[in-house]
Design a protein around this motif. Sequence first.
Motif, short mmCIF file in Angstrom:
data_model
loop_
_atom_site.label_atom_id
_atom_site.label_comp_id
_atom_site.label_asym_id
_atom_site.label_seq_id
_atom_site.Cartn_x
_atom_site.Cartn_y
_atom_site.Cartn_z
N PHE A 164 -41.51 -16.65 -18.92
CA PHE A 164 -41.73 -16.62 -17.48
C PHE A 164 -40.92 -15.45 -16.94
N TYR A 165 -41.60 -14.51 -16.28
CA TYR A 165 -40.97 -13.26 -15.84
C TYR A 165 -40.28 -12.56 -17.01
N GLY A 166 -40.86 -12.64 -18.21
CA GLY A 166 -40.31 -11.97 -19.38
C GLY A 166 -39.14 -12.67 -20.02
N ASN A 205 -36.59 -20.41 -11.94
CA ASN A 205 -37.32 -21.56 -11.39
C ASN A 205 -38.80 -21.25 -11.27
N TYR A 206 -39.65 -22.22 -11.58
CA TYR A 206 -41.10 -22.01 -11.50
C TYR A 206 -41.74 -23.11 -10.64
N PRO A 207 -42.88 -22.80 -10.00
CA PRO A 207 -43.62 -23.83 -9.27
C PRO A 207 -44.15 -24.87 -10.25
N MET A 208 -43.98 -26.14 -9.92
CA MET A 208 -44.41 -27.17 -10.87
C MET A 208 -44.72 -28.48 -10.17
N LEU A 209 -45.56 -29.27 -10.84
CA LEU A 209 -45.81 -30.67 -10.48
C LEU A 209 -45.48 -31.48 -11.73
N ARG A 210 -44.51 -32.39 -11.60
CA ARG A 210 -44.05 -33.16 -12.77
C ARG A 210 -44.19 -34.65 -12.47
N MET A 253 -45.50 -35.53 -17.86
CA MET A 253 -46.56 -34.53 -17.79
C MET A 253 -46.16 -33.52 -16.73
N MET A 254 -46.31 -32.24 -17.03
CA MET A 254 -45.92 -31.22 -16.05
C MET A 254 -46.92 -30.06 -16.08
N TRP A 255 -47.30 -29.62 -14.89
CA TRP A 255 -48.18 -28.48 -14.72
C TRP A 255 -47.43 -27.40 -13.97
N THR A 256 -47.46 -26.17 -14.46
CA THR A 256 -46.70 -25.09 -13.85
C THR A 256 -47.59 -23.85 -13.68
N MET A 257 -47.16 -22.98 -12.79
CA MET A 257 -47.77 -21.66 -12.64
C MET A 257 -46.70 -20.63 -12.99
N LEU A 258 -46.95 -19.86 -14.05
CA LEU A 258 -46.00 -18.88 -14.56
C LEU A 258 -46.50 -17.47 -14.28
N GLN A 259 -45.62 -16.48 -14.42
CA GLN A 259 -46.00 -15.10 -14.17
C GLN A 259 -45.48 -14.19 -15.28
N ARG A 264 -49.55 -10.75 -13.07
CA ARG A 264 -50.54 -11.57 -13.75
C ARG A 264 -49.97 -12.98 -13.92
N ARG A 265 -50.85 -13.97 -13.81
CA ARG A 265 -50.41 -15.36 -13.83
C ARG A 265 -51.00 -16.10 -15.04
N LYS A 266 -50.31 -17.21 -15.36
CA LYS A 266 -50.76 -18.06 -16.46
C LYS A 266 -50.35 -19.49 -16.14
N TYR A 267 -51.12 -20.44 -16.66
CA TYR A 267 -50.80 -21.85 -16.49
C TYR A 267 -49.90 -22.32 -17.64
N GLY A 268 -49.04 -23.26 -17.33
CA GLY A 268 -48.27 -23.93 -18.37
C GLY A 268 -48.49 -25.43 -18.26
N LEU A 269 -48.91 -26.05 -19.36
CA LEU A 269 -49.13 -27.49 -19.42
C LEU A 269 -48.16 -28.07 -20.44
N PHE A 270 -47.40 -29.10 -20.04
CA PHE A 270 -46.36 -29.67 -20.90
C PHE A 270 -46.48 -31.19 -20.93
N HIS A 271 -46.32 -31.75 -22.12
CA HIS A 271 -46.27 -33.20 -22.31
C HIS A 271 -45.02 -33.53 -23.12
N TYR A 272 -44.38 -34.64 -22.77
CA TYR A 272 -43.24 -35.09 -23.59
C TYR A 272 -43.19 -36.61 -23.57
N LEU A 273 -43.21 -37.22 -24.75
CA LEU A 273 -43.13 -38.66 -24.91
C LEU A 273 -41.84 -39.00 -25.66
N ASP A 274 -40.99 -39.83 -25.05
CA ASP A 274 -39.73 -40.25 -25.67
C ASP A 274 -39.77 -41.76 -25.90
#
Length: 545
Positions: free
Chosen positions: A418-420, A242-247, A259-265, A279-289
Motif C-alpha cells: 500500500f503506497y509502496g 492507514n487505508y480505507p476499510m470495512l471490517r 472479513m475486511m474489504w479495503t481500497m489500496l493505492q 492507480r487503485r486495487k482492492y484488498g479482500l481479507f479473511h481470518y478465522l481464529d
Amino acid sequence: MQKIYSLVAGKTVLTLFLLILTAGLAKAQSVYLPQSYQFYQKFNGQIYSKGSLKHTSLRPFLIDSTVSTRYTELMNIGVDTTRKSWVSRKLFNEHLIQVNKKDFTFYGDFLSENIWGHDFDDPNTKPAYFHPIGVGPKAKLGLNTRGFQFGGTVGSKFSFYTSGYENQAVFPSYYNRYVDSLGFVPGQGYDRSFGKTTKDYSYVTALLSYTPIKELNITLGQDKTFIGDGYRSLLLSDFAANYPMLRVTANVSKFQYMMMWTMLQDINEKKFDSFGSNRRKYGLFHYLDYNVTNSLSLGFFNAVIIPEADVNGNRRGFDINYINPIVFIPGSGPSSQPANTMVGFTGKYKFLDKNAIYAQYLIDKLQSGSGGKNRTGLQLGARGGDIFGVKNLSYIMEYNTVQPDTYSDNQTLTYYTFYGQPLGHPLGANFKEYLGIMNYTAGRFDFQGQLTYSRYGYDGTVFDYGYNQSMRQYPAAVRFPLGPGVTTSVRYAEGTVSFMVNPKYNFRFELAGLYRDERNALGSKKTAMISFGLRTTFRNLYHDF
C-alpha cells in the motif's frame, strides 16, 4: 472512468456510514483500543492467562471484560483525585475535553510530540538547525508534531474515534534514505518536503464502530489491522499507512471470524485519470481464529489483491466474488482477471500461565497458473507477562523469515503493498530476522529494551529479490535460496525510559538511545542516536528495520 467509479464508491461508503450511524443511535457499542505494542504488551498477564478464552491474534481490540479491569488500571496510573484545579486535572488526570453522560460519552485532546535528537555517528558537520517546538532550542535530529484526538460512545453499542497529526521531522540517515527512496514516511503519509532534509507529512485515523449484538462488530473508516500474536506479522501488519476499510468481525462460541474489504493505492504505476490520481486495487481479507482449548488456538488466513483496472486503464467491472465471506475462497473472479492470492496459518499455545508460544506460516502463489513453486514465510515466537513473578515485567522473542519474491506478482500493481509499503513484514521478503524485547512498568516509569538482528539480500539495480517491493520481481522461471542480492546484515539495539504524565492520552517524557549497524560488501553505515522529549498517543510506528 476512475473518476466515475470514485463517485459511486464515495456514495456507497456514505450510505454505509448513515446506516451504521442510524442503527448506532438506537443501540451503540464497545470502545476501540488503538493498536500499539508499547501499550498492548501491558495486557499480557490477562490475555495470555490460561483462564482466558480471548482471541488475541486480531488487533486492534475492543475493550471487553477480559481487558477492561486492566485498562481502567492503566488509565489511572499517577492519577491523583485530590487535584482540584482545572489546570492540574487536565494536565495529569483527565482528557482536555471530557463529557460523561448516561447514554453519551465524548473526549478530546490536543496532542504534541517534541523530540530533540543527535546522531554521534553522523558524518554531517553542519550545525543543528531544526526547532522541535518551532522556536527555541535547536537539534540536528528531531520531531515536531501537532495533533488531536476525539472519541466517544453513543449508548453501549456505538463508538467513534478520530485523530490527526501534522509533522515536521529530521530523521537519522538510514530512515531518511528509506523515506527519500519511497517519497513516503512509512506508516504515515506522503513526504511533502520533496527530498529536503526536513520532512513534512500528515497522519489521519477515523473510525465508526457498531456492535448490534455482542457477537458481531462492524467497523468502517480509515485505519490498520494487525493479525498475529507477534511483534511482527507476516500475514497482515500495521507497518503501512492507514487505508480505507470495512471490517466485520463475528465472535461465536470458540470462533472469531473477520472479513475486511479495503481500497489500496500504488504510487509507482502509470496514472490514467486527468487528476493524476494513483492507480487503485482492492484488498479482500479473511481470518478465522479457533480456540481449540483454553491453551491452544489455530487460525486460518487468506488475502486477495485485485487491480481496479488493467494496464490500459480499462476497469474490469464489479465481481460478486469480491464480497464473498468464505475463508479460502479467493474471490478473484474469472481467471482472465489477474489477482495476487495468499493463504496463511497461525497457532498459539499457552505453555505456562501468562506465557505463550506462537507461529505463522504464509504461502504465496497457490494458483497453479502463477508459475514457479510456492513462496513461503515463517514466524516462531514466545511472549509472556508477569515473568519470574514480577508484575508488569513482559517479554517477547521472535524469529521471522520470508523467501525471495514472496508477496510479489506478475504485475507490480497487485504486489502486497500500500503506497509502496509492505502489508506484511517491514523488510518485505528475502530476509531472516531475530528479535527480543523486554518491558517493565513501575508506577509512572516504563523501561523497554530491544535487540534485533536481520540479514537480507539487498536489491540489485535491475531486478528485485524481494526487499524492495516497489520494484519488479525476478523472472518467475528463476528461483534462489534465501539471500540473493548483496548480503546485508543489520544489528539494532534500542532502549527507552519514559515517565507518564497523563495516561489518558499516553502523554510522557521519554529518553531513548538507538544503535544501528548496517554492513554489506558495499560498506557499512552506523547510527548511534540519543533522543529526548515529549510524546503522546498510542500509535504504532516502526523505525527498527
